[in-house]
Design a protein around this motif. Structure first.
Motif, PDB file in Angstrom:
ATOM      1  N   VAL A 227       3.527   2.262 -12.991  1.00 37.03           N
ATOM      2  CA  VAL A 227       4.888   1.728 -12.889  1.00 37.03           C
ATOM      3  C   VAL A 227       5.725   1.973 -14.141  1.00 37.03           C
TER       4      VAL A 227
ATOM      5  N   TYR B  63       2.290   1.828  -3.580  1.00 32.03           N
ATOM      6  CA  TYR B  63       1.382   2.139  -4.684  1.00 32.03           C
ATOM      7  C   TYR B  63       0.347   3.226  -4.382  1.00 32.03           C
ATOM      8  N   ASN B  64      -0.227   3.199  -3.173  1.00 30.02           N
ATOM      9  CA  ASN B  64      -1.449   3.969  -2.951  1.00 30.02           C
ATOM     10  C   ASN B  64      -1.292   5.463  -3.171  1.00 30.02           C
TER      11      ASN B  64
ATOM     12  N   SER C 244      -5.696   2.670  -6.707  1.00 30.64           N
ATOM     13  CA  SER C 244      -5.618   2.410  -5.275  1.00 30.64           C
ATOM     14  C   SER C 244      -6.864   2.947  -4.570  1.00 30.64           C
TER      15      SER C 244
ATOM     16  N   ARG D 235       9.730   3.370 -10.421  1.00 26.51           N
ATOM     17  CA  ARG D 235      10.218   2.155  -9.757  1.00 26.51           C
ATOM     18  C   ARG D 235      11.321   2.484  -8.745  1.00 26.51           C
TER      19      ARG D 235
ATOM     20  N   MET E  14       9.579   3.976  -5.740  1.00 28.87           N
ATOM     21  CA  MET E  14       8.928   2.905  -4.984  1.00 28.87           C
ATOM     22  C   MET E  14       9.965   2.114  -4.189  1.00 28.87           C
TER      23      MET E  14
ATOM     24  N   TYR F 150      -2.392   1.036 -11.557  1.00 30.60           N
ATOM     25  CA  TYR F 150      -1.079   0.469 -11.251  1.00 30.60           C
ATOM     26  C   TYR F 150      -0.240   0.175 -12.492  1.00 30.60           C
TER      27      TYR F 150
ATOM     28  N   ASN G 135       0.818  -1.203   0.000  1.00 28.49           N
ATOM     29  CA  ASN G 135       0.000   0.000   0.000  1.00 28.49           C
ATOM     30  C   ASN G 135       0.860   1.265   0.000  1.00 28.49           C
TER      31      ASN G 135
ATOM     32  N   SER H 194      -0.508   6.374  -6.865  1.00 26.99           N
ATOM     33  CA  SER H 194      -1.711   6.226  -7.686  1.00 26.99           C
ATOM     34  C   SER H 194      -2.691   7.355  -7.400  1.00 26.99           C
TER      35      SER H 194
ATOM     36  N   ALA I  14       1.241  -4.814  -9.875  1.00 32.50           N
ATOM     37  CA  ALA I  14       1.061  -4.151 -11.173  1.00 32.50           C
ATOM     38  C   ALA I  14       0.762  -5.148 -12.280  1.00 32.50           C
TER      39      ALA I  14
END
Length: 303
Positions: free
Chosen positions: A203, A188-189, A250, A209, A212, A199, A185, A192, A242
């Protein structure tokens, strides 16, 4: 089994719908617009393999927390920000032998709920891509497995869920699994939400990336400092999100798009606060938390 879903949004409606479809008596406790639609037409459960209206006699809906009365199983699906208040609402109405299963984002909801109610509480880790596509209409984009904490009733509940086509694992390391989900979470969350991208597209963005990676490394460092035993496949799980849910936005992105308060305080915000308490820097998580909160505050400003 009699089942109540407290906080029947996308997640609660999906699992409640699957249990009702399998013949269990389910009451969905949610917002008026969804309750009215479900009571009028049933719950529309749209998945990759079927699209059905599920209603009486097995599925009903209510806006009243007292509808948990008599339930053997309560799926507790409210936002993490509402855990204590929702627990207090249902407390007077819970059966003494009910199991309350927390299907929420964040790592400390079960612990917080145990401070409010006396019944057995078990944490669950949820891996499902769903959205409310309209009043009384839940759309399932993929996955659906649960990892649940051992309790005296967990085995029977797991068997019931599995028979309703919900894959379930009982794990003695649910804390580690919750942290692994928290890491997903956190990765991504917020991104997003800020970009309003699903997703799969997210990415592919330049530098995403690597960003992340910074977030994940901070989360892992905080978890390790907190004594959490993480699964060995966290990196694989992050990449798989993803790949298996490319079209999913998200929950934080969905909240911001609707002008609602998100759970970011219990995601990146939690990691930043826990890191500060443990002396572990988490600047990437702190920044994402700050940006999402700024967007939320801007949306609430009166022009």
């Amino acid at each position: 089994m009699k089942v109540a879903v407290m906080g029947a949004g996308a997640v609660g409606c999906y699992y409640g719908g699957m249990l009702a479809r399998a013949g269990h008596d389910v009451v969905l406790i949610g917002r008026p617009q969804h309750v009215e639609a479900i009571e009028r037409e049933g719950l529309r459960l749209e998945t990759q393999t079927f699209d059905e209206q599920i209603g009486h006699p097995h599925l009903t809906a209510s806006v009243d927390p007292a509808a948990v009365t008599g339930a053997n199983l309560v799926l507790f699906c409210v936002k993490s920000t509402d855990t204590e208040s929702a627990g207090a609402f249902i407390k007077p109405h819970l059966a003494a032998d009910a199991l309350v299963l927390t299907l929420q984002n964040g790592v400390d909801n079960a612990e917080r709920l145990r401070g409010v109610i006396d019944q057995d509480v078990a944490a669950a880790v949820v891996y499902v891509a769903t959205e409310m596509a309209g009043p009384g209409h839940v759309r399932h984009h993929g996955r659906g497995e649960l990892v649940i904490e051992p309790s005296p009733q967990s085995a029977a509940v797991a068997q019931t869920l599995a028979a309703a086509q919900v894959p379930v694992e009982i794990s003695a390391n649910v804390r580690g699994a919750l942290w692994a989900k928290l890491i997903l979470n956190c990765a991504y969350n917020a991104l997003s939400a800020i970009t309003q991208l699903p997703y799969g597209r997210l990415v592919t963005g330049e530098g995403v990336r690597d960003s992340m990676r910074d977030v994940i490394d901070e989360c892992v460092a905080v978890a390790q400092a907190d004594g959490v035993t993480l699964p060995s496949d966290v990196d694989v799980a992050v990449r798989r999100i993803a790949e298996t849910m490319p079209g999913q936005y998200s929950s934080t992105a969905q909240d911001l798009a609707r002008g609602k308060r998100s759970e970011i305080d219990h995601l990146n915000g939690y990691v930043a606060r826990r890191g500060a308490a443990l002396g572990v820097p988490a600047p990437a998580n702190r920044l994402l938390h700050t940006l999402v909160r700024l967007i939320e505050d801007k949306a609430r400003q009166v022009v």
